[in-house]
Enzyme design. Structure first.
Site, PDB file in Angstrom:
ATOM      1  N   LYS A   1     -12.045  55.213  67.705  1.00  0.00           N
ATOM      2  CA  LYS A   1     -12.972  54.240  67.117  1.00  0.00           C
ATOM      3  C   LYS A   1     -12.521  52.779  67.295  1.00  0.00           C
ATOM      4  O   LYS A   1     -12.535  52.288  68.404  1.00  0.00           O
ATOM      5  CB  LYS A   1     -13.284  54.628  65.669  1.00  0.00           C
TER       6      LYS A   1
ATOM      7  N   ASP B   1      -4.643  61.840  60.828  1.00  0.00           N
ATOM      8  CA  ASP B   1      -5.769  61.531  61.699  1.00  0.00           C
ATOM      9  C   ASP B   1      -6.402  60.239  61.181  1.00  0.00           C
ATOM     10  O   ASP B   1      -7.160  60.248  60.217  1.00  0.00           O
ATOM     11  CB  ASP B   1      -6.774  62.690  61.708  1.00  0.00           C
TER      12      ASP B   1
ATOM     13  N   TYR C   1     -12.327  66.401  59.310  1.00  0.00           N
ATOM     14  CA  TYR C   1     -12.958  66.453  60.628  1.00  0.00           C
ATOM     15  C   TYR C   1     -12.003  65.859  61.646  1.00  0.00           C
ATOM     16  O   TYR C   1     -11.444  64.777  61.438  1.00  0.00           O
ATOM     17  CB  TYR C   1     -14.277  65.665  60.639  1.00  0.00           C
TER      18      TYR C   1
HETATM   19  C1  LIG Z   1     -14.695  60.380  64.692  1.00  0.00           C
HETATM   20  C2  LIG Z   1     -13.525  61.181  64.324  1.00  0.00           C
HETATM   21  C3  LIG Z   1     -12.902  62.060  65.254  1.00  0.00           C
HETATM   22  C4  LIG Z   1     -13.494  62.350  66.598  1.00  0.00           C
HETATM   23  O1  LIG Z   1     -13.509  61.234  67.447  1.00  0.00           O
HETATM   24  P1  LIG Z   1     -14.499  61.254  68.710  1.00  0.00           P
HETATM   25  O2  LIG Z   1     -14.213  59.949  69.393  1.00  0.00           O
HETATM   26  O3  LIG Z   1     -15.882  61.360  68.163  1.00  0.00           O
HETATM   27  O4  LIG Z   1     -14.130  62.419  69.539  1.00  0.00           O
HETATM   28  C5  LIG Z   1     -11.743  62.691  64.857  1.00  0.00           C
HETATM   29  N1  LIG Z   1     -11.207  62.498  63.636  1.00  0.00           N
HETATM   30  C6  LIG Z   1     -11.769  61.677  62.743  1.00  0.00           C
HETATM   31  C7  LIG Z   1     -11.119  61.481  61.410  1.00  0.00           C
HETATM   32  C8  LIG Z   1     -12.959  61.002  63.041  1.00  0.00           C
HETATM   33  O5  LIG Z   1     -13.535  60.213  62.126  1.00  0.00           O
END
Ligand SMILES: *Cc1c(COP(=O)(O)O)cnc(C)c1O
Length: 446
Positions: free
Chosen positions: A263, A234, A142
């Site tokens: 985050k 990521d 994701y």
């Molecule tokens: C939460 C998340 C995102 C997206 O971040 P947002 O601040 O919700 O746009 C992208 N990559 C990973 C791995 C995530 O856990």
């Protein structure tokens, strides 16, 4: 439990907000409880019900709901100086320096406003830098709500996973199963000179928590180098959580070319960032040619919160505390399941944990993986533990959502509402909290 006010609020919300929520994952069935406030490791809802919280904002809250005093002071001071300026501030430089000091592969960093914006910018940067169009992603990975990664299917039959995305966009994205070296090797060989980057979470954090098999990332790194593609980690969810301040890349000993953050790096405020080798990151405008800009980027309140958060974590026993509690909850769950539901798999590492309702028919999770599945090849149930997104999809996902989640909520424990999203322990959680949670697990599996 009474949910009268939450129900009434949701009723109002449904008229003016699509689905009643501002992020789809919050639309818990039949309706979400609305939060009134946080208190340490707990949240209190609009009807006064109190829950022990393992959702932790879906990842940003390392300390729980009460910010340590220096973090609170930094946030309040930045906010009272005036929210933002449209001109640079010292705290952006301080946070950039902190990150480059601690994260092995990051020499330069650009701050943005969400994890999504970070991955959008990183993909554009990789395409601009390499002059190539295609990106490889992992099925079940994701990367936020963005056009290039909302793609499903296999690499030769991919389609957008959301309405509103042209099929033509999906052609540039090649999904492969996580942990499958051969699949990756084949796709990279087939599209060799067209691949700008491989985009991968070091640990799948939004699909069950799936750890990499030994040496997987090392192989991905080598394969990228062979064809001149960038490796993008990521670390939006793993950054400053798994492996502490060095992030998951430090823990695994991998140097990606680019890393996306979000985050925790904003200390609970909206944030994202793209970091990496200077030569690449300097391709962002105004230094280079890849357009990147944002009214709120490097927001002083967020930067102050992020910096104070990471400094506090550097100077206190934060990671020792949360990782020890992570071990406690994972090994406690493993003991409960060994007796009552041996087909299930406890996963996670550091302060991340989840139970995947797998249908494994081999032996119970072994001692090697006592504190969460480590994808250890010598483990007796290696072949039954989830290796990728599809394996997690095959679990008893409805049982989690319809039976387990509501039962835990009734016991005052707030978990992520579906089988896929990670859960977190925070600095505010205690050993007693974990024991209480394990008792609730026990009752469900009676
Ligand atoms: C939460 C998340 C995102 C997206 O971040 P947002 O601040 O919700 O746009 C992208 N990559 C990973 C791995 C995530 O856990």
């Amino acid at each position: 439990m009474n949910h009268k006010r939450s129900r009434a609020l949701y009723d109002r919300a449904l008229s003016v907000i699509p689905g009643g929520v501002n992020s789809s994952v919050r639309a818990i069935r039949p309706y979400p409880f609305f939060i009134e406030r946080g208190d340490g490791a707990h949240v209190i809802d609009a009807d006064g019900n109190r829950y022990l919280d393992y959702v932790m904002g879906y990842g940003p809250l390392l300390f729980g709901h009460d910010l340590p005093e220096p973090v609170r002071a930094a946030v309040q001071s930045a906010a009272s100086d005036g929210p933002m300026y449209g001109a640079p501030t010292e705290v952006e430089v301080d946070l950039a320096e902190f990150v480059t000091r601690h994260v092995p592969s990051v020499e330069m960093i650009r701050f943005v406003n969400s994890g999504t914006e970070a991955t959008v910018s990183a993909v554009r940067l990789a395409r601009g830098y390499t002059g190539r169009n295609k990106i490889v992603v992992m099925e079940g990975g994701y990367h936020g709500a963005q056009e290039s990664t909302l793609v499903e299917g296999s690499h030769d039959a991919q389609r957008p996973s959301s309405s509103g995305i042209p099929q033509a966009f999906a052609r540039h994205t090649l999904p492969v199963p996580f942990n499958d070296e051969e699949a990756l090797r084949a796709v990279l060989a087939e599209h060799r000179d067209d691949i700008a980057a491989v985009l991968v979470e070091p640990i799948l954090g939004n699909t069950g928590i799936v750890a990499p098999v030994d040496d997987y990332h090392q192989t991905v790194r080598e394969l990228c180098d062979e064809i001149g593609a960038l490796l993008i980690f990521d670390e939006v969810i793993t950054g400053f959580r798994v492996g502490g301040l060095q992030c998951a890349q430090g823990k695994f000993g991998i140097m990606p070319d680019l890393t996306t953050f979000g985050k925790i790096i904003g200390g609970g405020f909206p944030v994202g960032a793209v970091g990496g080798r200077t030569e690449i990151v300097e391709e962002f405008t105004p230094a280079g040619e890849v357009f990147q800009s944002g009214t709120f980027s490097g927001h002083p309140v967020t930067m102050a919160a992020g910096l104070a958060t990471l400094q506090f974590a550097a100077e206190n026993d934060v990671y020792d505390h949360v990782n020890a509690l992570g071990d406690q909850i994972r090994s406690g769950m493993r003991d409960i399941l060994a007796d009552r539901a041996p087909e299930y798999t406890v996963v996670g590492t550091d302060s991340m944990f989840k139970t995947i309702f797998t249908r494994a028919d081999s032996e119970i999770q072994s001692d090697d993986c006592e504190t969460g599945c480590q994808q250890d090849r010598s483990c007796t149930r290696f072949s039954d533990c989830p290796k990728n997104g599809s394996d997690v999809q095959c679990a008893e996902t409805d049982r989690w959502e319809r039976l387990f989640w509501p039962a835990m909520k009734e016991q005052g424990i707030f978990l992520t509402a579906n089988q896929f999203e990670s859960q977190f322990v925070s600095y505010a959680h205690t050993e007693t909290d974990i024991e209480e949670t394990l008792e609730a697990y026990k009752m469900f599996f009676e």
